[in-house]
Structures are given as C-alpha cells and as structure tokens.
Motif scaffolding. Structure first.
Motif, mmCIF file in Angstrom:
data_model
loop_
_atom_site.group_PDB
_atom_site.id
_atom_site.type_symbol
_atom_site.label_atom_id
_atom_site.label_comp_id
_atom_site.label_asym_id
_atom_site.label_seq_id
_atom_site.Cartn_x
_atom_site.Cartn_y
_atom_site.Cartn_z
ATOM 1 N N SER A 86 -1.924 13.279 -0.188
ATOM 2 C CA SER A 86 -2.490 12.831 1.081
ATOM 3 C C SER A 86 -2.806 11.346 0.985
ATOM 4 N N ALA A 87 -2.212 10.569 1.876
ATOM 5 C CA ALA A 87 -2.350 9.108 1.796
ATOM 6 C C ALA A 87 -1.645 8.481 2.984
ATOM 7 N N LEU A 88 -1.825 7.177 3.096
ATOM 8 C CA LEU A 88 -1.050 6.367 4.034
ATOM 9 C C LEU A 88 0.161 5.839 3.280
ATOM 10 N N TYR A 89 1.331 6.069 3.830
ATOM 11 C CA TYR A 89 2.559 5.592 3.187
ATOM 12 C C TYR A 89 3.085 4.402 3.984
ATOM 13 N N LEU A 90 3.154 3.279 3.304
ATOM 14 C CA LEU A 90 3.566 2.028 3.933
ATOM 15 C C LEU A 90 4.971 1.647 3.501
ATOM 16 N N CYS A 91 5.740 1.212 4.451
ATOM 17 C CA CYS A 91 7.064 0.682 4.191
ATOM 18 C C CYS A 91 7.012 -0.831 4.389
ATOM 19 N N ALA A 92 7.706 -1.553 3.536
ATOM 20 C CA ALA A 92 7.765 -3.004 3.658
ATOM 21 C C ALA A 92 9.207 -3.449 3.498
ATOM 22 N N SER A 93 9.604 -4.453 4.246
ATOM 23 C CA SER A 93 10.970 -4.943 4.114
ATOM 24 C C SER A 93 10.981 -6.436 3.826
ATOM 25 N N SER A 94 12.083 -6.855 3.228
ATOM 26 C CA SER A 94 12.263 -8.269 2.908
ATOM 27 C C SER A 94 13.752 -8.554 2.788
ATOM 28 N N GLN A 95 14.060 -9.827 2.725
ATOM 29 C CA GLN A 95 15.438 -10.232 2.464
ATOM 30 C C GLN A 95 15.536 -10.566 0.987
ATOM 31 N N THR A 96 16.516 -10.030 0.321
ATOM 32 C CA THR A 96 16.648 -10.250 -1.122
ATOM 33 C C THR A 96 16.640 -11.734 -1.432
ATOM 34 N N GLY A 97 15.845 -12.072 -2.449
ATOM 35 C CA GLY A 97 15.688 -13.467 -2.809
ATOM 36 C C GLY A 97 14.482 -14.095 -2.139
ATOM 37 N N PHE A 98 13.949 -13.392 -1.150
ATOM 38 C CA PHE A 98 12.768 -13.884 -0.442
ATOM 39 C C PHE A 98 11.715 -12.782 -0.428
ATOM 40 N N GLY A 99 11.532 -12.169 -1.584
ATOM 41 C CA GLY A 99 10.610 -11.042 -1.665
ATOM 42 C C GLY A 99 9.183 -11.398 -1.338
ATOM 43 N N GLU A 100 8.861 -12.673 -1.430
ATOM 44 C CA GLU A 100 7.490 -13.079 -1.108
ATOM 45 C C GLU A 100 7.237 -13.064 0.398
ATOM 46 N N LYS A 101 8.308 -12.971 1.181
ATOM 47 C CA LYS A 101 8.160 -12.912 2.639
ATOM 48 C C LYS A 101 8.350 -11.467 3.073
ATOM 49 N N LEU A 102 7.348 -10.687 2.758
ATOM 50 C CA LEU A 102 7.373 -9.247 2.959
ATOM 51 C C LEU A 102 6.713 -8.910 4.289
ATOM 52 N N PHE A 103 7.297 -7.983 5.015
ATOM 53 C CA PHE A 103 6.706 -7.513 6.263
ATOM 54 C C PHE A 103 6.444 -6.013 6.141
ATOM 55 N N PHE A 104 5.274 -5.597 6.586
ATOM 56 C CA PHE A 104 4.873 -4.194 6.496
ATOM 57 C C PHE A 104 4.938 -3.506 7.842
ATOM 58 N N GLY A 105 5.211 -2.209 7.795
ATOM 59 C CA GLY A 105 5.058 -1.368 8.955
ATOM 60 C C GLY A 105 3.626 -0.868 9.054
ATOM 61 N N SER A 106 3.354 -0.082 10.079
ATOM 62 C CA SER A 106 2.000 0.437 10.305
ATOM 63 C C SER A 106 1.709 1.703 9.532
ATOM 64 N N GLY A 107 2.734 2.239 8.873
ATOM 65 C CA GLY A 107 2.491 3.351 7.971
ATOM 66 C C GLY A 107 2.595 4.725 8.599
ATOM 67 N N THR A 108 2.731 5.713 7.736
ATOM 68 C CA THR A 108 2.666 7.131 8.101
ATOM 69 C C THR A 108 1.492 7.744 7.364
ATOM 70 N N GLN A 109 0.579 8.325 8.127
ATOM 71 C CA GLN A 109 -0.580 8.997 7.526
ATOM 72 C C GLN A 109 -0.210 10.447 7.238
ATOM 73 N N LEU A 110 -0.122 10.791 5.969
ATOM 74 C CA LEU A 110 0.234 12.150 5.552
ATOM 75 C C LEU A 110 -1.009 12.890 5.094
ATOM 76 N N SER A 111 -1.234 14.042 5.685
ATOM 77 C CA SER A 111 -2.334 14.907 5.261
ATOM 78 C C SER A 111 -1.743 16.191 4.706
ATOM 79 N N VAL A 112 -2.121 16.559 3.490
ATOM 80 C CA VAL A 112 -1.660 17.783 2.856
ATOM 81 C C VAL A 112 -2.833 18.752 2.778
ATOM 82 N N LEU A 113 -2.680 19.913 3.394
ATOM 83 C CA LEU A 113 -3.771 20.894 3.451
ATOM 84 C C LEU A 113 -3.533 22.060 2.496
#
Lengths: 113, 115
Positions: A86-113
């Motif tokens: 159970s956690a927030l799963y974040l995805c981030a994208s970048s252009q290879t060679g420019f990994g320091e310019k990372l952009f994140f999505g808003s995430g998927t909140q997963l709950s495991v019951l």
C-alpha cells in the motif's frame, strides 16, 4: 503538452491479487522511472525503463515487474500483493542524457486490504 | 550508497516570513545533482530548485534559494516571503552525475505557512 499521466488515480486490491499501473511519459521523453512512496516517507526508486528494457533496479523483490512499450509508455505490475505494498506509486519521465530534468506524474494511490 | 537526511519532520512559518529547511547527504561521488521537490496535497512532485555540484554559485528561483556547502555535504532551502501556497511536503533529493538517472530522497519536511 499533457505532461506525465498515470492511471488509475486510486486503486483498491486485496492481498494476493495482482495489479497493473500505467504511465504515459511527457512528450519527447524516452525514459520512465517508477517510485514507491509509503505513507510519511520519501519516494523510493523501483526501476527504470529505456528502449523497452529495464535499465536499472532498486531494492525491490521480483514481484515488482515492468514493461515499456514502443511509444515509451510504461506499466508497473505487482504480483501477490502484500499489505505493505500500500503506497503512492509515482511515475517520472525524462529524456536520456537529461535525467536531471525529471517530470513526475500525480501518482496512483494503491490500497491493499 | 547515497543517503539523504532531513532532520526537521515538521516546520511552520508565518506568511511573509522566511524559513529554511535543512538537508544533509552522504556520497562518495564528486559530481552530482541536488534537488528540492515540493509535494502538495495533489501528490504531484514539483521541482522547486536544482543545484549542480560543480557549480559554486548557489541556485535561486524567485523566492527560493539554496545554501550549498559541498564540503559539509549540506543543502538547505530558504523560502523568502512565504505564501500560503507554499504549504506542502518538501523533499530533498540526490542524483549522481551521468549514468544512473535515479533519485535518492530524504523523508521530507512538512511545511505549514500560517496566515
């Protein structure tokens, strides 16, 4: 430019089930990274995909797997879900060679019951 | 392995005042990047400021500035003229230069700006 988009935004599963999370990178980006953010913690690196292959991996079990498609979008799969997944799963994208310019999505909140 | 430590779990500041968030890190790398990210309730991680380790000059972005002390492995964030919209979690993060494009995050500081 839509930025990094993730789906779904929320998900509820039960222990032992399998889940697939999806991510579309920012336009022009070819590298996708996944992070897990447990409640009250900073994000932890799961793995990174480039050219449809896993380029590097963090300290996560094999239950966590992924895939990258020719259009650079990516999926994160988790098998045999545990309560501790159970956690927030974040995805981030970048252009290879420019990994320091990372952009994140808003995430998927997963709950495991 | 690199580690990032944020020693202030929570901080508060009055609107229009200045606040400084602390961050220390440990690495054997000589070249790297350091970041401050803001995470509001919307959950999206937003880049506040980035510092390249080879640059001696401290990075600034409008009301946000850093104090980068490479020898001390310290990287603090100063927010001037705090605004209510600055209320959020703030994460310090480290990325090695070249090759490994992965971030190592601290545990975060919850900042509350009071009216």
């Amino acid at each position: 430019d839509a930025g990094v988009t993730q789906s779904p935004t929320h998900l509820i599963k039960t222990r032992g089930q399998q889940v697939t999370l999806r991510c579309s990178p920012k336009s022009g980006h070819d590298t996708v990274s996944w992070y897990q953010q447990a409640l009250g913690q900073g994000p932890q690196f799961i793995f990174q995909y480039y050219e449809e292959e896993e380029r590097q991996r963090g300290n996560f079990p094999d239950r966590f797997s992924g895939h990258q498609f020719p259009n650079y979008s990516s999926e994160l799969n988790v098998n045999a879900l545990l309560l501790g997944d159970s956690a927030l799963y974040l995805c981030a994208s970048s252009q290879t060679g420019f990994g320091e310019k990372l952009f994140f999505g808003s995430g998927t909140q997963l709950s495991v019951l | 392995a690199q580690t990032v430590t944020q020693s202030q779990p929570e901080m508060s500041v009055q609107e229009a005042e200045t606040v400084t968030l602390s961050c220390t890190y440990d690495t054997s790398e000589n070249n790297y990047y350091l970041f401050w990210y803001k995470q509001p309730p919307s959950r999206q991680m937003i880049l506040v400021i980035r510092q390249e380790a080879y640059k001696q000059q401290n990075a600034t972005e409008n009301r946000f500035s850093v104090n980068f002390q490479k020898a001390a492995k310290s990287f603090s964030l100063k927010i001037s003229d705090s605004q209510l919209g600055d209320t959020a979690m703030y994460f310090c993060a480290f990325m090695p230069w070249g090759g490994s494009e992965k971030l190592v995050f601290g545990k975060g500081t919850k900042l509350t700006v009071n009216p």
